[in-house]
Design a protein around this motif. Structure first.
Motif, PDB file in Angstrom:
ATOM      1  N   THR A 141      -6.339  10.473 -14.079  1.00  0.00           N
ATOM      2  CA  THR A 141      -7.319  11.512 -14.423  1.00  0.00           C
ATOM      3  C   THR A 141      -6.698  12.639 -15.233  1.00  0.00           C
ATOM      4  O   THR A 141      -7.258  13.071 -16.243  1.00  0.00           O
ATOM      5  CB  THR A 141      -7.934  12.099 -13.127  1.00  0.00           C
ATOM      6  OG1 THR A 141      -8.372  11.033 -12.289  1.00  0.00           O
ATOM      7  CG2 THR A 141      -9.097  13.012 -13.462  1.00  0.00           C
ATOM      8  N   ARG A 142      -5.532  13.122 -14.785  1.00  0.00           N
ATOM      9  CA  ARG A 142      -4.873  14.252 -15.453  1.00  0.00           C
ATOM     10  C   ARG A 142      -3.380  13.986 -15.540  1.00  0.00           C
ATOM     11  O   ARG A 142      -2.797  13.306 -14.689  1.00  0.00           O
ATOM     12  CB  ARG A 142      -5.100  15.551 -14.681  1.00  0.00           C
ATOM     13  CG  ARG A 142      -6.521  16.039 -14.664  1.00  0.00           C
ATOM     14  CD  ARG A 142      -6.632  17.405 -13.982  1.00  0.00           C
ATOM     15  NE  ARG A 142      -5.860  18.447 -14.661  1.00  0.00           N
ATOM     16  CZ  ARG A 142      -5.993  19.749 -14.379  1.00  0.00           C
ATOM     17  NH1 ARG A 142      -6.855  20.153 -13.467  1.00  0.00           N
ATOM     18  NH2 ARG A 142      -5.257  20.641 -15.032  1.00  0.00           N
ATOM     19  N   GLU A 176     -10.963   6.924  -2.683  1.00  0.00           N
ATOM     20  CA  GLU A 176     -11.650   8.104  -3.208  1.00  0.00           C
ATOM     21  C   GLU A 176     -10.862   9.394  -2.957  1.00  0.00           C
ATOM     22  O   GLU A 176     -11.197  10.436  -3.514  1.00  0.00           O
ATOM     23  CB  GLU A 176     -13.040   8.215  -2.573  1.00  0.00           C
ATOM     24  CG  GLU A 176     -13.972   7.066  -2.920  1.00  0.00           C
ATOM     25  CD  GLU A 176     -14.148   6.901  -4.426  1.00  0.00           C
ATOM     26  OE1 GLU A 176     -14.340   7.923  -5.118  1.00  0.00           O
ATOM     27  OE2 GLU A 176     -14.062   5.757  -4.909  1.00  0.00           O
ATOM     28  N   ALA A 215      -6.553  16.121  -1.018  1.00  0.00           N
ATOM     29  CA  ALA A 215      -5.620  15.353  -1.853  1.00  0.00           C
ATOM     30  C   ALA A 215      -4.327  15.033  -1.110  1.00  0.00           C
ATOM     31  O   ALA A 215      -3.838  15.827  -0.304  1.00  0.00           O
ATOM     32  CB  ALA A 215      -5.306  16.116  -3.135  1.00  0.00           C
ATOM     33  N   ASP A 244      -6.723  24.832  -9.934  1.00  0.00           N
ATOM     34  CA  ASP A 244      -7.190  23.446  -9.849  1.00  0.00           C
ATOM     35  C   ASP A 244      -6.425  22.675  -8.775  1.00  0.00           C
ATOM     36  O   ASP A 244      -7.006  21.879  -8.027  1.00  0.00           O
ATOM     37  CB  ASP A 244      -7.027  22.742 -11.195  1.00  0.00           C
ATOM     38  CG  ASP A 244      -8.046  23.223 -12.223  1.00  0.00           C
ATOM     39  OD1 ASP A 244      -8.994  23.928 -11.828  1.00  0.00           O
ATOM     40  OD2 ASP A 244      -7.871  22.910 -13.417  1.00  0.00           O
ATOM     41  N   PRO A 283      -8.220  12.129  -3.574  1.00  0.00           N
ATOM     42  CA  PRO A 283      -7.428  12.518  -4.747  1.00  0.00           C
ATOM     43  C   PRO A 283      -5.930  12.349  -4.495  1.00  0.00           C
ATOM     44  O   PRO A 283      -5.456  12.524  -3.367  1.00  0.00           O
ATOM     45  CB  PRO A 283      -7.786  13.994  -4.955  1.00  0.00           C
ATOM     46  CG  PRO A 283      -9.086  14.185  -4.235  1.00  0.00           C
ATOM     47  CD  PRO A 283      -9.057  13.237  -3.080  1.00  0.00           C
ATOM     48  N   LYS A 285     -10.595   3.927  -9.642  1.00  0.00           N
ATOM     49  CA  LYS A 285     -10.580   5.043 -10.595  1.00  0.00           C
ATOM     50  C   LYS A 285     -10.850   6.373  -9.904  1.00  0.00           C
ATOM     51  O   LYS A 285     -11.570   7.223 -10.426  1.00  0.00           O
ATOM     52  CB  LYS A 285     -11.594   4.792 -11.710  1.00  0.00           C
ATOM     53  CG  LYS A 285     -11.245   3.593 -12.586  1.00  0.00           C
ATOM     54  CD  LYS A 285     -12.192   3.427 -13.745  1.00  0.00           C
ATOM     55  CE  LYS A 285     -11.788   2.228 -14.613  1.00  0.00           C
ATOM     56  NZ  LYS A 285     -12.694   2.015 -15.750  1.00  0.00           N
ATOM     57  N   GLY A 286     -10.265   6.562  -8.719  1.00  0.00           N
ATOM     58  CA  GLY A 286     -10.355   7.855  -8.050  1.00  0.00           C
ATOM     59  C   GLY A 286      -9.513   8.883  -8.779  1.00  0.00           C
ATOM     60  O   GLY A 286      -8.779   8.571  -9.722  1.00  0.00           O
ATOM     61  N   LYS A 287      -9.587  10.131  -8.342  1.00  0.00           N
ATOM     62  CA  LYS A 287      -8.885  11.226  -9.016  1.00  0.00           C
ATOM     63  C   LYS A 287      -7.360  11.111  -8.814  1.00  0.00           C
ATOM     64  O   LYS A 287      -6.886  11.021  -7.683  1.00  0.00           O
ATOM     65  CB  LYS A 287      -9.385  12.566  -8.497  1.00  0.00           C
ATOM     66  CG  LYS A 287     -10.828  12.873  -8.867  1.00  0.00           C
ATOM     67  CD  LYS A 287     -11.332  14.135  -8.195  1.00  0.00           C
ATOM     68  CE  LYS A 287     -10.601  15.369  -8.685  1.00  0.00           C
ATOM     69  NZ  LYS A 287     -11.191  16.613  -8.105  1.00  0.00           N
ATOM     70  N   THR A 288      -6.628  11.119  -9.922  1.00  0.00           N
ATOM     71  CA  THR A 288      -5.164  11.064  -9.882  1.00  0.00           C
ATOM     72  C   THR A 288      -4.603  12.066 -10.876  1.00  0.00           C
ATOM     73  O   THR A 288      -5.127  12.229 -11.977  1.00  0.00           O
ATOM     74  CB  THR A 288      -4.639   9.658 -10.219  1.00  0.00           C
ATOM     75  OG1 THR A 288      -5.196   9.243 -11.475  1.00  0.00           O
ATOM     76  CG2 THR A 288      -5.012   8.654  -9.150  1.00  0.00           C
ATOM     77  N   TRP A 289      -3.499  12.704 -10.517  1.00  0.00           N
ATOM     78  CA  TRP A 289      -2.917  13.768 -11.345  1.00  0.00           C
ATOM     79  C   TRP A 289      -1.405  13.605 -11.322  1.00  0.00           C
ATOM     80  O   TRP A 289      -0.774  13.615 -10.265  1.00  0.00           O
ATOM     81  CB  TRP A 289      -3.323  15.121 -10.766  1.00  0.00           C
ATOM     82  CG  TRP A 289      -2.998  16.316 -11.619  1.00  0.00           C
ATOM     83  CD1 TRP A 289      -2.240  16.374 -12.741  1.00  0.00           C
ATOM     84  CD2 TRP A 289      -3.450  17.656 -11.367  1.00  0.00           C
ATOM     85  NE1 TRP A 289      -2.184  17.656 -13.223  1.00  0.00           N
ATOM     86  CE2 TRP A 289      -2.929  18.461 -12.400  1.00  0.00           C
ATOM     87  CE3 TRP A 289      -4.244  18.235 -10.384  1.00  0.00           C
ATOM     88  CZ2 TRP A 289      -3.168  19.838 -12.460  1.00  0.00           C
ATOM     89  CZ3 TRP A 289      -4.487  19.608 -10.442  1.00  0.00           C
ATOM     90  CH2 TRP A 289      -3.962  20.394 -11.474  1.00  0.00           C
ATOM     91  N   TRP A 301      -7.891  20.733  -5.449  1.00  0.00           N
ATOM     92  CA  TRP A 301      -7.624  19.335  -5.075  1.00  0.00           C
ATOM     93  C   TRP A 301      -7.139  19.268  -3.621  1.00  0.00           C
ATOM     94  O   TRP A 301      -7.515  18.364  -2.872  1.00  0.00           O
ATOM     95  CB  TRP A 301      -6.594  18.723  -6.015  1.00  0.00           C
ATOM     96  CG  TRP A 301      -7.145  18.273  -7.339  1.00  0.00           C
ATOM     97  CD1 TRP A 301      -7.970  18.980  -8.164  1.00  0.00           C
ATOM     98  CD2 TRP A 301      -6.922  17.021  -7.978  1.00  0.00           C
ATOM     99  NE1 TRP A 301      -8.263  18.257  -9.284  1.00  0.00           N
ATOM    100  CE2 TRP A 301      -7.634  17.044  -9.206  1.00  0.00           C
ATOM    101  CE3 TRP A 301      -6.193  15.889  -7.662  1.00  0.00           C
ATOM    102  CZ2 TRP A 301      -7.635  15.980 -10.098  1.00  0.00           C
ATOM    103  CZ3 TRP A 301      -6.173  14.819  -8.554  1.00  0.00           C
ATOM    104  CH2 TRP A 301      -6.891  14.865  -9.750  1.00  0.00           C
TER     105      TRP A 301
END
Length: 611
Positions: free
Chosen positions: A524-525, A464, A559, A550, A466, A492-496, A554
């Motif tokens: 995610t991004r 979880e 993150a 942003d 990021p 499917k946690g936050k990834t950029w 994070w």
């Protein structure tokens, strides 16, 4: 009690595996596993002695405790430190092993025997996980260490000016603080296996001199337990015994009109029993360009079939084969130039290596190879191949970030290799391994490989948390492995992702895969920069600034930040950009932003794989 390297017999890699596995087990599974391990030990005929039940001779001697610390950007230092720890424990001593940044520096005054294995980073700097220990040891707060015995193993590369500097600094400082040198420091070049083995054996022998009073029954038990552990732990394939992997695919990822050539290699691991994790690297033992070898032999007027020794064991190969597959011929170093000056007896070369010509020598060796050297400063007497190979070092492996997940592709390993081509000093040049991959690595051919662990570039244990991934060009390679792993585990946690290259149409590496992961929610991004598509060049650090609010949010959410790629420019620019974002969005001072990043590194939230 939390399971750690310093309170258990496990390596960090094994601990990470156990910590991922144990929470997922049911009580039934735990009971079954416990019974299985007990049965396995009984079947193997191995008895693990209860320390309280071991023979209690009235006057059992108290042995010195050994502390082994490692500092390394890759896992070479850690692997050697763990090997040393195992050998010392086999001799009946208590030994603890940890990274330098995991060691509480103020406890050094209580250490009895200290053994340090350390690399040197960049231009003589300590590696990231050795910085805090290095700074403390060289500060006024460092205590006197008159009761300490120590020894240092330095890992380095003679092509760098400050060869093994961190190890030299540790060795000197420990002596200044009053420590007694247990065994002389050994400085290792990239071909470190033999000198590292010499150091390990020498250190173990010195420490074992304190064992004379140990009773024979205890000694035998420790030896038996050690032999069994050794049989279980030794890998089949390694740096010194590479696996010959078949090339399955070799594709050019760049489109028509690109200024670059990036190869995507897929290698078979079938029958190797090798495994790896996202963030690890693959070592390739490369071959030199046979055309360059032929030119060198022709220039020296040698018989290509004349036999020469290729190692200290006395193994013989033809001079052509030795230069093709065993010895480095594409890189000039200061030690090599000094050795060449001795046997070439060329007055101009002797003049160039003189101390007053330090800058001229540094300028000369940049971008030149062995063929340049013998053409520019030809030997004034006839040299035999046997004499010549004595001044050459073993060809070093090349490391590449693994581009695939072992869970997703258990019988394969994928690589992303940028081909190095350039013209210098009147000749076209080609990277050793990248040139081999581009021009001489056909499907069906075999490549000698091994897995290089990288404990300092790993996904967070908590899915979880990021994840921010920054990697222009081939620096994107490990992030493909990250995404394949998370897709396989349905995370499917936050990834950029921040990715950049020259042209969108020809240089967007793995474009379709990134877009699919975006659609599936695995990624995610994604922000991309293509520097040559517009009049004003845009790089990944510019995209970070454009999204500073942003990105800062994070970071506030905890993150993890990953940076992979060029160290000298990109990584420094990204580092400065992170500081600028914290100053702007967090309203903090520059010094506080720097400290914040240092804290992130210590917490493993800011990880870099730079070269």
């Amino acid at each position: 009690m939390e399971l750690q390297v310093n309170n258990s017999p496990f390596s960090q890699e094994q601990i990470d595996t156990l910590q991922r596995l144990l929470p997922s087990l049911t009580e039934t599974q735990k009971a079954w596993l416990s019974g299985y391990l007990a049965a396995f030990q009984a079947q193997a005929g191995t008895v693990v002695p209860n320390q309280e039940a071991v023979s209690t001779n009235a006057a059992q001697p108290v042995l010195r405790e050994v502390t082994i610390l490692f500092g390394s950007e890759t896992s070479n230092g850690q692997t050697l430190a763990e090997e040393l720890t195992k050998k010392i424990k086999e001799q009946g001593f208590k030994a603890t092993c940890s990274a330098l940044d995991d060691f509480k520096v103020k406890k050094i005054k209580d250490v009895q025997d200290l053994l340090i294995v350390t690399a040197t980073h960049g231009e003589g700097d300590p590696p990231d996980n050795a910085i805090s220990f290095y700074e403390y040891l060289h500060s006024r707060r460092a205590p006197k260490l008159k009761d300490l015995r120590f020894s240092v193993l330095s890992l380095g590369d003679q092509s760098y000016e400050f060869f093994c500097q961190t190890g030299k600094d540790f060795d000197k400082r420990l002596e200044e603080l009053g420590g007694e040198r247990l065994y002389p420091r050994i400085d290792c070049d990239v071909d470190f296996d033999e000198p590292a083995e010499e150091w390990i054996n020498g250190v173990v022998e010195k420490i074992s001199e304190a064992k004379e009073a140990v009773s024979q029954p205890d000694n035998q038990l420790n030896q038996q337990a050690g032999i069994h552990a050794q049989e279980l732990d030794l890998p089949a394939y390694s740096r010194t015994n590479p696996f010959k992997a078949e090339i399955l695919e070799n594709l050019n990822l760049n489109g028509r009109g690109s200024n670059k050539e990036t190869r995507h290699l897929e290698l078979s691991l079938a029958g190797s029993n090798l495994s790896f994790e996202p963030g690890d690297s693959l070592g390739i033992i490369p071959e030199n360009d046979p055309n360059l070898v032929s030119q060198l032999i022709s220039e020296m007027k040698w018989d290509p079939e004349e036999a020469v020794p290729v190692n200290k064991k006395g193994d013989m190969r033809s001079i052509f084969d030795a230069l093709h597959t065993n010895l480095e011929i594409t890189c000039l170093t200061k030690p090599l130039m000094n050795k060449a000056a001795e046997i070439f007896a060329n007055d101009k070369l002797l003049e160039l290596v003189a101390p007053v010509q330090k800058e001229a020598l540094k300028d000369y060796i940049t971008g030149r190879d062995l063929l340049d050297l013998i053409k520019d400063f030809p030997p004034t007497r006839e040299l035999t191949p046997d004499e010549f190979v004595q001044i050459l070092r073993k060809i070093p492996p090349r490391l590449y970030s693994i581009t695939s997940s072992h869970k997703a592709n258990p019988d394969e390993v994928h690589l992303t290799i940028g081909t190095v081509r350039y013209k210098a000093h009147g000749r076209e040049r080609l990277g050793v391994c990248s040139g081999q991959s581009a021009e001489r690595a056909e499907p069906g051919n075999l490549l000698p490989i091994y897995i290089q662990r990288n404990p300092n570039f790993k996904l967070p244990r908590d899915p979880e948390i990021p994840v921010i991934m920054i990697g222009p060009g081939t620096g994107v390679a490990p992030y493909r492995a990250f995404m394949e792993e998370r897709e396989e585990l349905d995370i499917k946690g936050k990834t950029w992702l921040f990715f950049g290259d020259q042209h969108f149409s020809s240089d967007f590496l793995y474009q379709v895969e990134w877009q699919n992961w975006l659609k599936e929610g695995i990624l995610t991004r994604m922000d991309v920069a293509f520097s040559r598509d517009f009049e004003k060049k845009v790089y990944v650090q510019h995209l970070m600034l454009e999204n500073s609010q942003d990105l800062y949010q994070w970071l506030q959410e905890g993150a993890y930040v990953y940076v992979c790629g060029d160290e000298k420019r990109m990584a420094k620019d990204v580092h400065q950009t992170l500081i600028t974002i914290m100053e702007k969005e967090g309203g903090i001072r520059h010094e506080d932003a720097e400290q914040y990043l240092k804290d992130m590194r210590r917490q493993k939230r800011y990880q870099r794989d730079v070269y």
